[in-house]
Design a protein around this motif. Structure first.
Motif, PDB file in Angstrom:
ATOM      1  N   ASN A   1       1.140  -1.276   0.052  1.00 16.99           N
ATOM      2  CA  ASN A   1       0.668   0.215  -0.171  1.00 16.99           C
ATOM      3  C   ASN A   1       1.117   1.119   0.016  1.00 16.99           C
ATOM      4  N   LEU A   2       0.208   2.230  -0.624  1.00 13.92           N
ATOM      5  CA  LEU A   2       0.301   3.906  -0.456  1.00 13.92           C
ATOM      6  C   LEU A   2      -0.270   4.192   0.230  1.00 13.92           C
ATOM      7  N   ARG A   3       0.221   5.747   1.230  1.00 15.74           N
ATOM      8  CA  ARG A   3      -1.017   6.264   1.629  1.00 15.74           C
ATOM      9  C   ARG A   3      -0.167   8.205   1.282  1.00 15.74           C
ATOM     10  N   TRP A   4      -1.151   9.452   0.709  1.00 18.36           N
ATOM     11  CA  TRP A   4      -0.617  10.218   0.974  1.00 18.36           C
ATOM     12  C   TRP A   4      -1.462  11.768   1.308  1.00 18.36           C
ATOM     13  N   ALA A   5      -1.309  12.425   1.542  1.00 14.56           N
ATOM     14  CA  ALA A   5      -1.609  13.479   2.196  1.00 14.56           C
ATOM     15  C   ALA A   5      -1.303  15.236   2.132  1.00 14.56           C
ATOM     16  N   ASN A   6      -1.854  15.894   1.999  1.00 11.26           N
ATOM     17  CA  ASN A   6      -1.056  17.031   1.307  1.00 11.26           C
ATOM     18  C   ASN A   6      -0.264  16.815   0.970  1.00 11.26           C
ATOM     19  N   ASN A   7      -0.431  16.471  -0.393  1.00 14.62           N
ATOM     20  CA  ASN A   7       0.122  16.574  -1.631  1.00 14.62           C
ATOM     21  C   ASN A   7       1.682  15.878  -1.678  1.00 14.62           C
ATOM     22  N   SER A   8       1.772  15.321  -0.297  1.00 11.75           N
ATOM     23  CA  SER A   8       2.738  14.377   0.190  1.00 11.75           C
ATOM     24  C   SER A   8       2.816  12.910  -0.112  1.00 11.75           C
TER      25      SER A   8
ATOM     26  N   SER B   1     -10.354  21.781  -2.330  1.00 13.20           N
ATOM     27  CA  SER B   1      -9.210  23.083  -2.197  1.00 13.20           C
ATOM     28  C   SER B   1      -8.467  23.379  -0.962  1.00 13.20           C
ATOM     29  N   ASP B   2      -7.728  24.721  -0.838  1.00 16.32           N
ATOM     30  CA  ASP B   2      -6.656  24.847   0.025  1.00 16.32           C
ATOM     31  C   ASP B   2      -7.080  25.480   1.144  1.00 16.32           C
ATOM     32  N   ASP B   3      -8.271  25.656   1.188  1.00 15.53           N
ATOM     33  CA  ASP B   3      -8.935  26.243   2.674  1.00 15.53           C
ATOM     34  C   ASP B   3     -10.076  24.627   2.859  1.00 15.53           C
TER      35      ASP B   3
ATOM     36  N   ALA C   1      -0.729  20.196  -8.251  1.00 16.78           N
ATOM     37  CA  ALA C   1      -2.097  20.558  -7.096  1.00 16.78           C
ATOM     38  C   ALA C   1      -1.241  21.470  -5.701  1.00 16.78           C
ATOM     39  N   ARG C   2      -0.200  21.573  -5.922  1.00 15.88           N
ATOM     40  CA  ARG C   2       0.056  22.668  -5.689  1.00 15.88           C
ATOM     41  C   ARG C   2       0.429  23.926  -6.087  1.00 15.88           C
ATOM     42  N   ASP C   3       0.268  23.962  -6.876  1.00 16.33           N
ATOM     43  CA  ASP C   3       0.866  25.145  -8.240  1.00 16.33           C
ATOM     44  C   ASP C   3      -1.055  25.593  -8.601  1.00 16.33           C
ATOM     45  N   ARG C   4      -2.092  24.746  -8.211  1.00 11.40           N
ATOM     46  CA  ARG C   4      -3.872  25.472  -8.289  1.00 11.40           C
ATOM     47  C   ARG C   4      -3.751  24.931  -6.659  1.00 11.40           C
ATOM     48  N   GLY C   5      -2.984  25.772  -6.308  1.00 11.79           N
ATOM     49  CA  GLY C   5      -3.832  25.783  -5.135  1.00 11.79           C
ATOM     50  C   GLY C   5      -4.601  24.485  -4.407  1.00 11.79           C
ATOM     51  N   GLU C   6      -4.565  23.355  -4.517  1.00 14.00           N
ATOM     52  CA  GLU C   6      -4.765  22.425  -4.102  1.00 14.00           C
ATOM     53  C   GLU C   6      -4.253  21.442  -3.220  1.00 14.00           C
ATOM     54  N   ARG C   7      -5.682  20.359  -2.469  1.00 13.24           N
ATOM     55  CA  ARG C   7      -4.572  19.468  -2.285  1.00 13.24           C
ATOM     56  C   ARG C   7      -4.810  17.734  -2.613  1.00 13.24           C
ATOM     57  N   LEU C   8      -4.005  17.286  -2.488  1.00  8.02           N
ATOM     58  CA  LEU C   8      -4.843  15.594  -2.629  1.00  8.02           C
ATOM     59  C   LEU C   8      -4.394  14.436  -1.602  1.00  8.02           C
TER      60      LEU C   8
END
Length: 462
Positions: free
Chosen positions: A33-40, A180-182, A137-144
């Protein structure tokens, strides 16, 4: 204690048995498995496990009793067999007792081969694609946020009647949540897979990004019955529940939605106005599942006496008409109806339907477009009334275009009743259910149009 090969564990258990019959199986599993949060990426891991199950059958004179004992890891096989036999002697005669299966089913597998395995290498293409997605996503102000997991389980099943069966079951999923970033806007996308070679991270990101764009405009709508487009994932979550409750005994005894008023079941009754077919097939391309029964405990849907029984393809609903229910052999004999085994996949389709979800949106004057359903719970088994919430994007469609996002709702609907109210079904495609994907990932569904989906109240969930 040294670890035996799983096949040798089964053989040792069968050899140690003093019961009147026995089933033994070993499930050898591996997972990555892989897990990610806040673009990392946050974590990755791999694990292996083994489950050993012994079912013993003892004829005490009044009838055959069954006893099951399961262990994980590397148990003492002799102790496991003895415990299973004692459990059978302590149990009363089993009401589902029938002779054990002795005929080898199609797709019996290579008994002598080593277990199939997965590893973190299955993500060799996904991981770098995620790195690119995080940067965008960081460039667009989004979080994955999200995770990917892949599992491989190999089952070795042997019986005292001579069956030696083996099945390899791969399964994987990716769930991607964009915010979204907020954190005020949220959209989900997911996909099921057997081997990750067909997973497009860029495609999932595009789906999430599109939904986040739609969500920039917010519209408040009241509860009520709304024309609603349900995407394949949401349809899967509803149809899986309809499938799980397709137990013939409960229907015959008046305890579920498939019971006929006045007695008997609804087989032969039209459930859907459209010529929809709900079916399962262990050999369905891309959705392959075990072609034989592997059962550790008896229930209304399966019997330990049916271990090793062939699982053929079956239509549950054909052309809109209820055709079959799940029926173990013992209940089939009592009701002079065919034995029908559950399959670990599910397909809903309308012959000739070709419309995409985008086509259906373009043909909508005004309605709602859902993303997913969640927290689905049963309210009434007699009607299969379910309740739950919308999640991660409910969008307003006007004039064939998505014009914004609306508030979330609580819904109250019966998937069986919905079958009769669907006015359009699109093309069937493989999809990942959102609510039930911890247990059931192999589905193919169409998007559907329901003119009066019951959004019973506004939900404060965001």
């Amino acid at each position: 204690m040294s670890w035996l090969r799983p096949q040798d564990v089964v053989e040792k258990a069968l050899a140690a048995s003093t019961a009147d019959g026995q089933v033994a199986f070993v499930v050898e599993s591996s997972e990555a498995n892989l897990r990610w949060a806040n673009n990392s990426l946050t974590t990755n891991g791999a694990m292996r496990s083994r489950q050993v199950v012994v079912v013993s059958f003892v004829d005490g004179g009044a009838g055959v009793a069954a006893g099951t004992v399961a262990r994980t890891g590397n148990p003492d096989v002799a102790e496991l067999v003895a415990a299973s036999e004692q459990a059978a002697r302590d149990a009363g005669p089993a009401e589902d007792a029938v002779p054990l299966v002795s005929e080898t089913p199609p797709g019996a597998g290579d008994w002598d081969a080593d277990p199939a395995e997965t590893s973190i290498a299955v993500f060799r293409d996904v991981a770098p694609a995620l790195g690119e997605a995080f940067g965008g996503a960081r460039d667009r102000g989004e979080r994955l946020f999200g995770y990917a997991e892949h599992g491989m389980s190999t089952t070795y099943l042997g019986t005292s009647t001579g069956l030696r069966l083996r099945h390899d079951q791969p399964g994987g999923r990716v769930e991607l949540n964009g915010k979204s970033d907020d954190m005020s806007r949220s959209v989900w996308a997911g996909v099921g897979t057997r081997d990750f070679t067909d997973v497009s991270v860029a495609g999932l990101v595009a789906d999430v990004q599109r939904g986040l764009g739609w969500s920039q405009r917010r519209v408040e709508l009241p509860a009520g019955r709304h024309e609603t487009l349900l995407p394949p994932s949401a349809v899967a979550d509803l149809m899986i529940y309809a499938y799980w409750t397709m137990q013939a005994r409960d229907a015959d005894e008046g305890r579920n939605v498939y019971a006929r008023p006045g007695g008997g079941n609804r087989v032969g009754e039209r459930l859907a106005t459209l010529p929809l077919t709900l079916r399962s097939d262990p050999f369905e391309p891309g959705l392959e599942a075990s072609p034989f029964q592997v059962v550790s405990a008896s229930s209304g849907a399966a019997s330990v006496f049916d271990n090793g029984m062939a699982i053929p393809a079956v239509d549950w609903v054909s052309g809109g008409v209820l055709t079959n229910l799940i029926r173990p052999r013992a209940w089939a004999l009592r009701t002079t109806a065919p034995a029908t085994a559950a399959v670990d996949n599910l397909v809903l389709e309308q012959p000739g339907a070709t419309a995409s979800l985008e086509d259906m949106v373009a043909a909508t004057d005004r309605g709602l477009l859902l993303t997913t359903l969640w927290y689905i719970r049963e309210v009434d088994p007699q009607t299969l009334l379910l309740t739950g919430l919308t999640r991660d994007g409910v969008f307003l469609v006007e004039g064939g275009e998505v014009v914004g996002a609306v508030n979330n709702f609580r819904f109250n609907e019966s998937p069986v009743d919905l079958l009769g109210r669907i006015t359009e079904a699109g093309r069937t495609e493989r999809t990942l259910p959102r609510e039930w994907n911890d247990w059931f990932t192999r589905t193919a569904m169409p998007a559907v149009r329901v003119p009066d989906f019951n959004m019973s109240s506004v939900s404060p969930a965001s």
